[in-house]
Design a protein around this motif. Sequence first.
Motif, PDB file in Angstrom:
ATOM      1  N   ALA A 383      -3.329  -5.785  -2.455  1.00  0.00           N
ATOM      2  CA  ALA A 383      -3.825  -5.509  -3.612  1.00  0.00           C
ATOM      3  C   ALA A 383      -3.533  -7.014  -4.529  1.00  0.00           C
ATOM      4  O   ALA A 383      -4.384  -7.375  -5.379  1.00  0.00           O
ATOM      5  N   PRO A 399      -3.956  -5.102 -10.070  1.00  0.00           N
ATOM      6  CA  PRO A 399      -3.554  -4.532  -8.609  1.00  0.00           C
ATOM      7  C   PRO A 399      -2.629  -3.219  -8.612  1.00  0.00           C
ATOM      8  O   PRO A 399      -1.957  -3.217  -9.523  1.00  0.00           O
ATOM      9  N   SER A 401      -0.105  -0.884  -5.617  1.00  0.00           N
ATOM     10  CA  SER A 401       0.331  -0.707  -4.168  1.00  0.00           C
ATOM     11  C   SER A 401       0.865   0.517  -4.322  1.00  0.00           C
ATOM     12  O   SER A 401       1.502   1.128  -5.372  1.00  0.00           O
ATOM     13  N   ASP A 410      -3.237   0.053  -0.963  1.00  0.00           N
ATOM     14  CA  ASP A 410      -3.458  -1.056  -2.024  1.00  0.00           C
ATOM     15  C   ASP A 410      -4.805  -0.578  -2.772  1.00  0.00           C
ATOM     16  O   ASP A 410      -5.841   0.015  -2.169  1.00  0.00           O
TER      17      ASP A 410
END
Length: 445
Positions: A383, A399, A401, A410
């Motif tokens: 990510a 992002p 995770s 991810d």
Amino acid sequence: MTAVLQRSLSQRSPLALRGEGPMLVLADGRRIVDASGGAAVACIGHGDARVIQAMTHQAARLAYAHTGFFTSEPAEALAEKLVGHRPGGLSRALFVSSGSEAMEAALKLARQYFVERGEPGRVHAIARRQSYHGATLAALGVGGHRARRALYEALLPVHVSHVSPCFAFHHRRADEDDAAYVARLALELDAEFQRVGPHRVMAFCAETVVGATTGCVAAVPGYFAAMRAVCERYGALLILDEVMCGLGRTGVPHAWEADGVAPDIQTIGKGLGGGYQPIGAVLVGERVVHALWRGSAAFSHGQTYQAHPVACAAALAVQTIVEAEGLIARSRDLGERLQTNLRAALSEHPHVADVRGRGLFVGVEFLADRAARCPFAASDGVAERVKNAALDAGVGVYPGSGTIDGVVGDHVLIAPPFNVPESLVDEIADKFAKAVASAFERVSA
Ligand SMILES: Cc1ncc(COP(=O)(O)O)c(C=O)c1O
């Protein structure tokens, strides 16, 4: 050198100088599309002169007055705008300075509700795995993301337990339809009430559409009605966290409207002030207000900066713009366009497992093996790599995770301002697809 304790001590963050609509301008001259609005915050873009004027006007008129003594014009007007029409029976608003503070206040409110009703044994909150409710200790404790909790586990409140999230993409069995999946999750929640002791549970907490931890995962139809029924069976409250997904982000004013179930207590944040000021809020249902009214007639919780006049003025201006410009419908429509474009550009990519979401709240999940539903190792940092590749392409995405179990998995979140031009929506999808290709070249290199 920097004297700021930045998020990373080893890498210096680039310096952001200016915001212009959907764009961020960096000191090195780069112009970045703020395609995730930070963390789904910037709902009307940056630098809106009307919001700045409202803040300036309020700061000059009255920057601060302690809520132990006074209320203020912008706080009253903002509360009226949010709950004056009593959406789903929510009738009062408490203003704080962040989503985490809103969750803390929501939990304390639930606790006080039961104490005032003569049920002091209700101390326990049931929440869901792979959820995020904030960074302060009680909010983190209610959250169910293993990696985010790990370091602080010893400090987290003990009267919390977690059940499965409603995450059909990974957890609905092949032999189940939505109804069977919901029935299984309702049984699980019921069993958790039984295990804890039904008269010890004060609330079930959930994000209506899960944001940062799983990447824009909406519940399947019927899920929230079934969870509400379990709460009703045992007299517990339903707390919905819409800090990230609320106030038009998913294409409806409150995300729960799409699920047809209103909460007893709701938290909001991010899009409330759109990033112009730090502000979150707790929206309180009449049932809870009534119990307090009949009891001590006071909420036993206060913070110096609650209902800050300048923050309330900024949020009022943001919400007025969202309403006047029909931006919630725009979030719905542009969200569909964004998802369609992303699917067209990414569906053949071997590591793009899913494109999902509601409105301009879109998640893209990555897997090492799509068919086997097998994630990358956490150490691959997929990510983060996608985020960095997107930034190199001039697009900011958020992002996440631990998508699958709080450790592996991810995704990234794409959540641009509601007033982003259509052409920029197309550009975001295009540039993001190229960034994904380049990120995976780097992973396999
Ligand atoms: C669903 C949810 N709840 C609570 C929070 C905490 O909000 P804040 O970071 O403003 O404290 C967040 C932040 O990402 C969130 O996504």
